[in-house]
Each structure stands twice: as C-alpha cells, then as structure tokens.
Write a protein that holds these residues in place. Structure first.
Motif, PDB file in Angstrom:
ATOM      1  N   GLN A 115       0.827  -1.201   0.000  1.00 16.63           N
ATOM      2  CA  GLN A 115       0.000   0.000   0.000  1.00 16.63           C
ATOM      3  C   GLN A 115       0.866   1.258   0.000  1.00 16.63           C
ATOM      4  O   GLN A 115       0.557   2.263   0.628  1.00 16.63           O
ATOM      5  CB  GLN A 115      -0.990  -0.012   1.166  1.00 16.63           C
ATOM      6  N   ALA A 116       1.959   1.173  -0.740  1.00 12.73           N
ATOM      7  CA  ALA A 116       2.896   2.294  -0.825  1.00 12.73           C
ATOM      8  C   ALA A 116       2.961   2.869  -2.237  1.00 12.73           C
ATOM      9  O   ALA A 116       3.837   3.670  -2.540  1.00 12.73           O
ATOM     10  CB  ALA A 116       4.290   1.821  -0.398  1.00 12.73           C
ATOM     11  N   ILE A 117       2.046   2.469  -3.072  1.00 13.85           N
ATOM     12  CA  ILE A 117       2.062   2.961  -4.442  1.00 13.85           C
ATOM     13  C   ILE A 117       1.425   4.348  -4.476  1.00 13.85           C
ATOM     14  O   ILE A 117       0.437   4.602  -3.809  1.00 13.85           O
ATOM     15  CB  ILE A 117       1.332   1.975  -5.380  1.00 13.85           C
ATOM     16  N   ASN A 118       2.054   5.240  -5.211  1.00 15.37           N
ATOM     17  CA  ASN A 118       1.524   6.582  -5.380  1.00 15.37           C
ATOM     18  C   ASN A 118       1.994   7.113  -6.732  1.00 15.37           C
ATOM     19  O   ASN A 118       2.754   6.457  -7.442  1.00 15.37           O
ATOM     20  CB  ASN A 118       1.949   7.502  -4.223  1.00 15.37           C
ATOM     21  N   MET A 119       1.540   8.283  -7.085  1.00 14.19           N
ATOM     22  CA  MET A 119       1.871   8.837  -8.398  1.00 14.19           C
ATOM     23  C   MET A 119       3.372   9.056  -8.550  1.00 14.19           C
ATOM     24  O   MET A 119       3.922   8.855  -9.624  1.00 14.19           O
ATOM     25  CB  MET A 119       1.104  10.145  -8.633  1.00 14.19           C
ATOM     26  N   GLU A 120       4.029   9.453  -7.486  1.00 15.47           N
ATOM     27  CA  GLU A 120       5.470   9.676  -7.559  1.00 15.47           C
ATOM     28  C   GLU A 120       6.214   8.376  -7.854  1.00 15.47           C
ATOM     29  O   GLU A 120       7.110   8.338  -8.705  1.00 15.47           O
ATOM     30  CB  GLU A 120       5.990  10.287  -6.257  1.00 15.47           C
ATOM     31  N   SER A 121       5.822   7.297  -7.192  1.00 18.26           N
ATOM     32  CA  SER A 121       6.485   6.013  -7.443  1.00 18.26           C
ATOM     33  C   SER A 121       6.210   5.538  -8.860  1.00 18.26           C
ATOM     34  O   SER A 121       7.078   4.943  -9.505  1.00 18.26           O
ATOM     35  CB  SER A 121       6.052   4.958  -6.430  1.00 18.26           C
ATOM     36  N   LEU A 122       5.017   5.831  -9.357  1.00 14.56           N
ATOM     37  CA  LEU A 122       4.683   5.462 -10.732  1.00 14.56           C
ATOM     38  C   LEU A 122       5.514   6.258 -11.727  1.00 14.56           C
ATOM     39  O   LEU A 122       6.092   5.691 -12.661  1.00 14.56           O
ATOM     40  CB  LEU A 122       3.192   5.690 -10.994  1.00 14.56           C
ATOM     41  N   GLU A 123       5.596   7.559 -11.526  1.00 15.28           N
ATOM     42  CA  GLU A 123       6.358   8.416 -12.440  1.00 15.28           C
ATOM     43  C   GLU A 123       7.838   8.074 -12.439  1.00 15.28           C
ATOM     44  O   GLU A 123       8.514   8.234 -13.453  1.00 15.28           O
ATOM     45  CB  GLU A 123       6.148   9.888 -12.072  1.00 15.28           C
ATOM     46  N   ASN A 124       8.356   7.601 -11.319  1.00 14.62           N
ATOM     47  CA  ASN A 124       9.775   7.262 -11.220  1.00 14.62           C
ATOM     48  C   ASN A 124      10.068   5.815 -11.616  1.00 14.62           C
ATOM     49  O   ASN A 124      11.226   5.400 -11.627  1.00 14.62           O
ATOM     50  CB  ASN A 124      10.288   7.512  -9.795  1.00 14.62           C
ATOM     51  N   SER A 125       9.043   5.063 -11.947  1.00 17.08           N
ATOM     52  CA  SER A 125       9.254   3.659 -12.301  1.00 17.08           C
ATOM     53  C   SER A 125       9.701   3.536 -13.756  1.00 17.08           C
ATOM     54  O   SER A 125       9.528   4.450 -14.566  1.00 17.08           O
ATOM     55  CB  SER A 125       7.960   2.859 -12.083  1.00 17.08           C
ATOM     56  N   SER A 126      10.262   2.387 -14.066  1.00 15.53           N
ATOM     57  CA  SER A 126      10.676   2.122 -15.445  1.00 15.53           C
ATOM     58  C   SER A 126       9.487   1.747 -16.314  1.00 15.53           C
ATOM     59  O   SER A 126       9.602   1.640 -17.536  1.00 15.53           O
ATOM     60  CB  SER A 126      11.714   1.003 -15.466  1.00 15.53           C
ATOM     61  N   LEU A 127       8.336   1.624 -15.694  1.00 17.19           N
ATOM     62  CA  LEU A 127       7.132   1.174 -16.387  1.00 17.19           C
ATOM     63  C   LEU A 127       6.718   2.114 -17.516  1.00 17.19           C
ATOM     64  O   LEU A 127       6.580   1.687 -18.661  1.00 17.19           O
ATOM     65  CB  LEU A 127       6.010   1.057 -15.359  1.00 17.19           C
ATOM     66  N   PHE A 128       6.506   3.370 -17.213  1.00 16.80           N
ATOM     67  CA  PHE A 128       6.030   4.299 -18.237  1.00 16.80           C
ATOM     68  C   PHE A 128       7.080   4.563 -19.307  1.00 16.80           C
ATOM     69  O   PHE A 128       6.751   4.730 -20.471  1.00 16.80           O
ATOM     70  CB  PHE A 128       5.540   5.599 -17.614  1.00 16.80           C
ATOM     71  N   GLN A 129       8.321   4.596 -18.923  1.00 16.86           N
ATOM     72  CA  GLN A 129       9.385   4.794 -19.913  1.00 16.86           C
ATOM     73  C   GLN A 129       9.382   3.639 -20.922  1.00 16.86           C
ATOM     74  O   GLN A 129       9.475   3.863 -22.125  1.00 16.86           O
ATOM     75  CB  GLN A 129      10.749   4.898 -19.237  1.00 16.86           C
ATOM     76  N   ALA A 130       9.223   2.427 -20.447  1.00 14.40           N
ATOM     77  CA  ALA A 130       9.194   1.264 -21.335  1.00 14.40           C
ATOM     78  C   ALA A 130       7.965   1.303 -22.243  1.00 14.40           C
ATOM     79  O   ALA A 130       8.050   0.964 -23.427  1.00 14.40           O
ATOM     80  CB  ALA A 130       9.228  -0.027 -20.527  1.00 14.40           C
ATOM     81  N   ILE A 131       6.823   1.741 -21.717  1.00 13.37           N
ATOM     82  CA  ILE A 131       5.611   1.851 -22.547  1.00 13.37           C
ATOM     83  C   ILE A 131       5.834   2.865 -23.654  1.00 13.37           C
ATOM     84  O   ILE A 131       5.464   2.622 -24.811  1.00 13.37           O
ATOM     85  CB  ILE A 131       4.377   2.204 -21.688  1.00 13.37           C
ATOM     86  N   GLN A 132       6.467   3.979 -23.342  1.00 11.96           N
ATOM     87  CA  GLN A 132       6.755   4.975 -24.375  1.00 11.96           C
ATOM     88  C   GLN A 132       7.681   4.401 -25.439  1.00 11.96           C
ATOM     89  O   GLN A 132       7.499   4.649 -26.635  1.00 11.96           O
ATOM     90  CB  GLN A 132       7.363   6.227 -23.755  1.00 11.96           C
TER      91      GLN A 132
END
Length: 146
Positions: A115-132
C-alpha cells in the motif's frame, strides 16, 4: 525433361507456400503486437486513475494490484510470440522493452501490496518509460503489415 519441369514447378509451388506462410505469420505477428501496444497504452492511461483511487480508499490497492497482474499476463503472452524471420530485429527490441515493463510491473505490484504505491512512485518507475519506447516501435510494426 518432363521430370525436370515437374520438379521445377513443384519447387516453385513449395517456395510460394513458404512465402505465403511467412506473409501470414507476419500479418498475425503485426496484429498481435499492435494489440499489445494498444493494451499498453490503455494500461498507461488507466493506472494513474486507479492509483489516485487507492490514495483515497485502501481497498482500491487490490484493484491496482489486479490490473498490474493482468498486464503482467499480457506481457508474458507477447513474450511467448514466435516472430516471423522478417520481424526478428523488431521483436528483439520489443523483448528488451517487455523485460523493462516486467520489472516495472513487479515493482508496482510490490508497492501495491505494501500500500505504498503513489503517483510519484509510478512516475519514477521504469514502467512508463518502457511503454513509451514500445509505442515508438509501432511505426516499424506497421511497416511489417503494410
């Protein structure tokens, strides 16, 4: 002479079948990967809303985790695709990006479980960069089908 002519025609017919099969595989590959890229785009637009909801309602962390696990399954499915020969280079790039996606999804699943997920952790993850990066190879995929 007739045997040579028949053999030649048979070889031409068989090689034509190989070309047709390769073209069919290329079209199927294009469709499968294009669907995955579309799903990745949808996932990248849905996830921020789910995370926002989780910030206001702890039960929503389960929804975030479920969506991440669904996308993880989609990643595994695209990784299992056997590309046609003409798409091997593109597929290798795609596999590199899906490895990054998998890492990012696993990190986000752990954060959702904690329960530590937040927008900051999402933005800093490799997830969105890989999707792009995956979205950028869409043009190459389109060239396979076109």
């Amino acid at each position: 002479m007739k045997k040579f002519l028949v053999l030649s025609l048979l070889l031409v017919a068989l090689s034509g079948c190989g070309l047709i099969e390769e073209a069919t595989n290329g079209l199927q590959y294009t469709e499968d990967v294009t669907a995955f890229i579309s799903d990745a785009e949808e996932f990248s637009s849905d996830l921020p809303n789910l995370i926002e909801q989780a910030q206001n309602d702890a039960i929503s962390f389960d929804d975030v985790e479920e969506r991440l696990q669904e996308f993880q399954t989609e990643i595994e499915e695209v990784q299992a695709i056997n590309p046609p020969e003409l798409a091997e280079s593109i597929h290798n790039d795609l596999m590199n990006y899906t490895d990054q996606l998998e890492t990012g999804v696993n990190e986000m699943i752990q954060a959702a479980q904690d329960q530590a997920i937040n927008m900051e952790s999402l933005e800093n993850s490799s997830l969105f960069q890989a999707i792009q990066q995956i979205q950028q190879i869409q043009e190459n995929i389109n060239q396979l089908g076109g």
